[in-house]
Motif scaffolding. Structure first.
Motif, mmCIF file in Angstrom:
data_model
loop_
_atom_site.group_PDB
_atom_site.id
_atom_site.type_symbol
_atom_site.label_atom_id
_atom_site.label_comp_id
_atom_site.label_asym_id
_atom_site.label_seq_id
_atom_site.Cartn_x
_atom_site.Cartn_y
_atom_site.Cartn_z
ATOM 1 N N ARG A 51 29.388 3.902 -1.257
ATOM 2 C CA ARG A 51 30.570 4.147 -2.092
ATOM 3 C C ARG A 51 31.525 2.964 -1.994
ATOM 4 O O ARG A 51 31.803 2.465 -0.910
ATOM 5 C CB ARG A 51 31.304 5.415 -1.650
ATOM 6 C CG ARG A 51 30.507 6.707 -1.762
ATOM 7 C CD ARG A 51 31.379 7.885 -1.380
ATOM 8 N NE ARG A 51 30.716 9.153 -1.509
ATOM 9 C CZ ARG A 51 30.150 9.811 -0.498
ATOM 10 N NH1 ARG A 51 30.170 9.279 0.715
ATOM 11 N NH2 ARG A 51 29.571 10.976 -0.681
ATOM 12 N N THR A 251 36.123 17.110 3.628
ATOM 13 C CA THR A 251 35.865 15.972 2.747
ATOM 14 C C THR A 251 34.398 15.605 2.864
ATOM 15 O O THR A 251 33.943 15.128 3.900
ATOM 16 C CB THR A 251 36.747 14.762 3.105
ATOM 17 O OG1 THR A 251 36.249 13.609 2.424
ATOM 18 C CG2 THR A 251 36.781 14.492 4.603
ATOM 19 N N THR A 256 32.648 19.332 -2.014
ATOM 20 C CA THR A 256 32.979 19.104 -3.415
ATOM 21 C C THR A 256 31.915 19.718 -4.331
ATOM 22 O O THR A 256 32.242 20.227 -5.410
ATOM 23 C CB THR A 256 33.120 17.601 -3.714
ATOM 24 O OG1 THR A 256 31.925 16.900 -3.339
ATOM 25 C CG2 THR A 256 34.304 17.008 -2.960
ATOM 26 N N SER A 260 32.584 22.764 -6.973
ATOM 27 C CA SER A 260 32.193 22.680 -8.384
ATOM 28 C C SER A 260 31.451 23.933 -8.822
ATOM 29 O O SER A 260 31.663 24.445 -9.929
ATOM 30 C CB SER A 260 31.309 21.451 -8.602
ATOM 31 O OG SER A 260 31.984 20.266 -8.282
ATOM 32 N N TYR A 268 30.386 17.453 -12.828
ATOM 33 C CA TYR A 268 31.383 17.207 -11.798
ATOM 34 C C TYR A 268 32.661 16.617 -12.388
ATOM 35 O O TYR A 268 32.618 15.727 -13.233
ATOM 36 C CB TYR A 268 30.837 16.265 -10.720
ATOM 37 C CG TYR A 268 31.811 16.127 -9.569
ATOM 38 C CD1 TYR A 268 32.016 17.182 -8.692
ATOM 39 C CD2 TYR A 268 32.550 14.962 -9.398
ATOM 40 C CE1 TYR A 268 32.938 17.075 -7.655
ATOM 41 C CE2 TYR A 268 33.465 14.844 -8.372
ATOM 42 C CZ TYR A 268 33.657 15.903 -7.499
ATOM 43 O OH TYR A 268 34.571 15.808 -6.497
ATOM 44 N N ASP A 269 33.801 17.119 -11.924
ATOM 45 C CA ASP A 269 35.112 16.671 -12.397
ATOM 46 C C ASP A 269 36.006 16.477 -11.175
ATOM 47 O O ASP A 269 36.488 17.439 -10.588
ATOM 48 C CB ASP A 269 35.708 17.711 -13.349
ATOM 49 C CG ASP A 269 37.060 17.291 -13.919
ATOM 50 O OD1 ASP A 269 37.629 16.295 -13.439
ATOM 51 O OD2 ASP A 269 37.550 17.973 -14.838
ATOM 52 N N ARG A 270 36.226 15.224 -10.789
ATOM 53 C CA ARG A 270 37.010 14.950 -9.593
ATOM 54 C C ARG A 270 38.425 15.511 -9.695
ATOM 55 O O ARG A 270 38.972 16.030 -8.716
ATOM 56 C CB ARG A 270 37.076 13.432 -9.344
ATOM 57 C CG ARG A 270 37.830 13.081 -8.057
ATOM 58 C CD ARG A 270 37.946 11.570 -7.872
ATOM 59 N NE ARG A 270 38.529 11.262 -6.581
ATOM 60 C CZ ARG A 270 39.835 11.221 -6.340
ATOM 61 N NH1 ARG A 270 40.696 11.475 -7.316
ATOM 62 N NH2 ARG A 270 40.286 10.934 -5.125
ATOM 63 N N GLN A 271 39.033 15.413 -10.859
ATOM 64 C CA GLN A 271 40.407 15.896 -11.000
ATOM 65 C C GLN A 271 40.512 17.391 -10.767
ATOM 66 O O GLN A 271 41.532 17.878 -10.274
ATOM 67 C CB GLN A 271 40.955 15.546 -12.392
ATOM 68 C CG GLN A 271 41.217 14.052 -12.577
ATOM 69 C CD GLN A 271 41.925 13.755 -13.886
ATOM 70 O OE1 GLN A 271 41.743 14.476 -14.874
ATOM 71 N NE2 GLN A 271 42.729 12.712 -13.902
ATOM 72 N N ASP A 274 39.379 17.654 -6.432
ATOM 73 C CA ASP A 274 40.178 17.024 -5.383
ATOM 74 C C ASP A 274 41.524 17.727 -5.226
ATOM 75 O O ASP A 274 42.312 17.790 -6.162
ATOM 76 C CB ASP A 274 40.406 15.549 -5.724
ATOM 77 C CG ASP A 274 41.078 14.774 -4.607
ATOM 78 O OD1 ASP A 274 40.646 14.910 -3.445
ATOM 79 O OD2 ASP A 274 42.038 14.028 -4.898
ATOM 80 N N CYS A 303 26.011 20.204 -11.477
ATOM 81 C CA CYS A 303 26.692 19.576 -10.334
ATOM 82 C C CYS A 303 25.829 19.502 -9.075
ATOM 83 O O CYS A 303 26.305 19.041 -8.028
ATOM 84 C CB CYS A 303 28.009 20.273 -9.998
ATOM 85 S SG CYS A 303 29.172 20.284 -11.359
ATOM 86 N N ASP A 335 38.121 15.132 -2.365
ATOM 87 C CA ASP A 335 37.174 14.125 -2.839
ATOM 88 C C ASP A 335 37.752 12.750 -2.507
ATOM 89 O O ASP A 335 38.071 11.950 -3.374
ATOM 90 C CB ASP A 335 36.926 14.254 -4.334
ATOM 91 C CG ASP A 335 35.852 13.279 -4.821
ATOM 92 O OD1 ASP A 335 35.358 12.489 -3.998
ATOM 93 O OD2 ASP A 335 35.521 13.297 -6.019
ATOM 94 N N ARG A 336 37.951 12.531 -1.245
ATOM 95 C CA ARG A 336 38.463 11.275 -0.722
ATOM 96 C C ARG A 336 38.183 11.264 0.761
ATOM 97 O O ARG A 336 37.892 12.306 1.346
ATOM 98 C CB ARG A 336 39.968 11.137 -0.999
ATOM 99 C CG ARG A 336 40.809 12.261 -0.413
ATOM 100 C CD ARG A 336 42.270 12.126 -0.741
ATOM 101 N NE ARG A 336 42.575 12.548 -2.108
ATOM 102 C CZ ARG A 336 43.795 12.482 -2.641
ATOM 103 N NH1 ARG A 336 44.792 11.986 -1.924
ATOM 104 N NH2 ARG A 336 44.010 12.903 -3.870
#
Length: 356
Positions: A51, A251, A256, A260, A268-271, A274, A303, A335-336
């Motif tokens: 990443r 995390t 994540t 989902s 998948y939608d990070r907004q 997270d 997902c 998601d961080r």
């Protein structure tokens, strides 16, 4: 490995990204105290994923300008051989070559690239790092489990639910799982204890193969996975505070992905994920349902797909084991993690925000 600690020291070095040098060179320690003008980058090479995050500093914050993520499975087969395989190395160097190109094109002036459990364990880890440097120009820093835990906390602690009482942040990786116990301090959360268990989704899935057609055998395999994790967590669990309000933040790709599924996302939608807070029992129910599915049924779920279907059950077993020892009512989802922690460490250089 477990250790009680009143603080987690800031360690590690920073380097110029691949490409021609800009300006006078200096040591990592000196560079880490200077806020450069230009884009910064953080690269996290784990047992399963590669990443990259490239960001532009704006005051005490950063704005993401580019990102990259690829499943490389660097640690595939490591448990059996003790070495990184040629195929895994080739996959990983291919991904790192993409990262190196992005670092050049985005005119990154300062970067830190870290490698974690797979490279810590592998007999040929140092040889791999040297080859990466020669072929891509990326200088990987094999960090300790302690540094990995600290960076993960630094990257996601802002999403921890407010409240009183101790909190736990965990990171389910490919080759290890980090658990960090926090308590409130005058300057924010303070690390009081931590554990790095040498089992993650890749190593646990290889230790207990669960891809069988018979539902009873799948259930038995899942039971063996959770038993292994309970054993790995036992010493740490015995030290945890009891009968106090608890908070929990995860995390990792496991949390994540399950978040989902909880939201029923078509992709998948990070907004959406997270910062989400999910009832712990809802996550436990999803984990148990996934563990009972066949491979084909998991592949068919949005997902998850083919890339995650074979490892998500091991992640579910680890997650349930964490919720067993830390029975929070809700689970925060981040998601961080390490990459954001690296960037935050640079922005906080001089350390206005201390952990410990």
């Amino acid at each position: 490995m477990a250790q009680k600690a009143t603080s987690v020291p800031r360690t590690g070095s920073w380097s110029r990204p691949p490409g021609p040098p800009s300006g006078k060179d200096s040591s990592g320690d000196a560079m880490s105290r200077i806020m450069p003008r230009g884009n910064l980058a953080a690269l996290d090479l784990g047992t399963n994923n590669c990443r990259l995050l490239i960001a532009r500093p704006e005051g005490d914050r950063f704005v993401v300008v580019d990102a990259f993520s690829r499943i490389v499975r660097l640690g595939e087969g490591l448990g059996a051989t003790g070495r990184l395989s040629d195929a895994a190395i080739d996959r990983t160097i291919s991904a790192l070559s993409v990262c190196a190109d992005k670092l050049r094109r985005r005119r990154v002036v300062l970067a830190r690239s870290v490698a974690t459990e797979a490279c810590r364990q592998a007999a040929n880890g140092a040889e791999f790092v040297a080859r990466v440097a020669a072929e891509t120009g990326i200088m990987l820093d094999i960090i300790s489990a302690q540094e990995e835990a600290r960076l993960a906390v630094l990257g996601c602690q802002s999403l921890l639910e407010s409240g009183e009482g101790p909190a736990m942040i965990f990171d389910i990786g490919g080759g290890s799982t980090e658990l960090v116990l926090l308590e409130d301090g005058p300057d924010g959360p303070r690390i009081v204890d931590w554990l790095s268990a040498p089992l993650g989704v890749v190593s646990l899935a290889e230790a207990v193969p669960g891809h069988v057609s018979d539902p009873a055998e799948r259930a038995a395999a899942y039971g063996r996975m959770t038993a292994l994790m309970r054993e790995a967590f036992a010493g740490f669990a015995a030290r945890l505070p009891k009968d106090r309000p608890v908070r929990l933040l995860g995390t990792s790709g496991t949390v994540t992905t399950l978040a989902s599924v909880h939201l029923g996302l078509p992709r998948y939608d990070r907004q959406a994920v997270d910062g989400l807070v999910v009832p712990a029992e809802a996550m436990r129910d999803i984990a148990r349902r996934l563990s009972g599915m066949s491979m084909a049924e998991r592949v068919a779920l949005p997902c998850i797909g083919e890339e995650r279907a074979d490892l998500v059950v091991a992640g579910c077993a680890i997650l349930e084991s964490i919720m067993d020892i830390w029975p929070a009512e809700r689970l925060g989802v981040a998601d961080r993690g390490i990459r954001e922690g690296i960037l935050r460490a640079l922005l906080d250089s001089g350390s206005r925000r201390k952990l410990g």
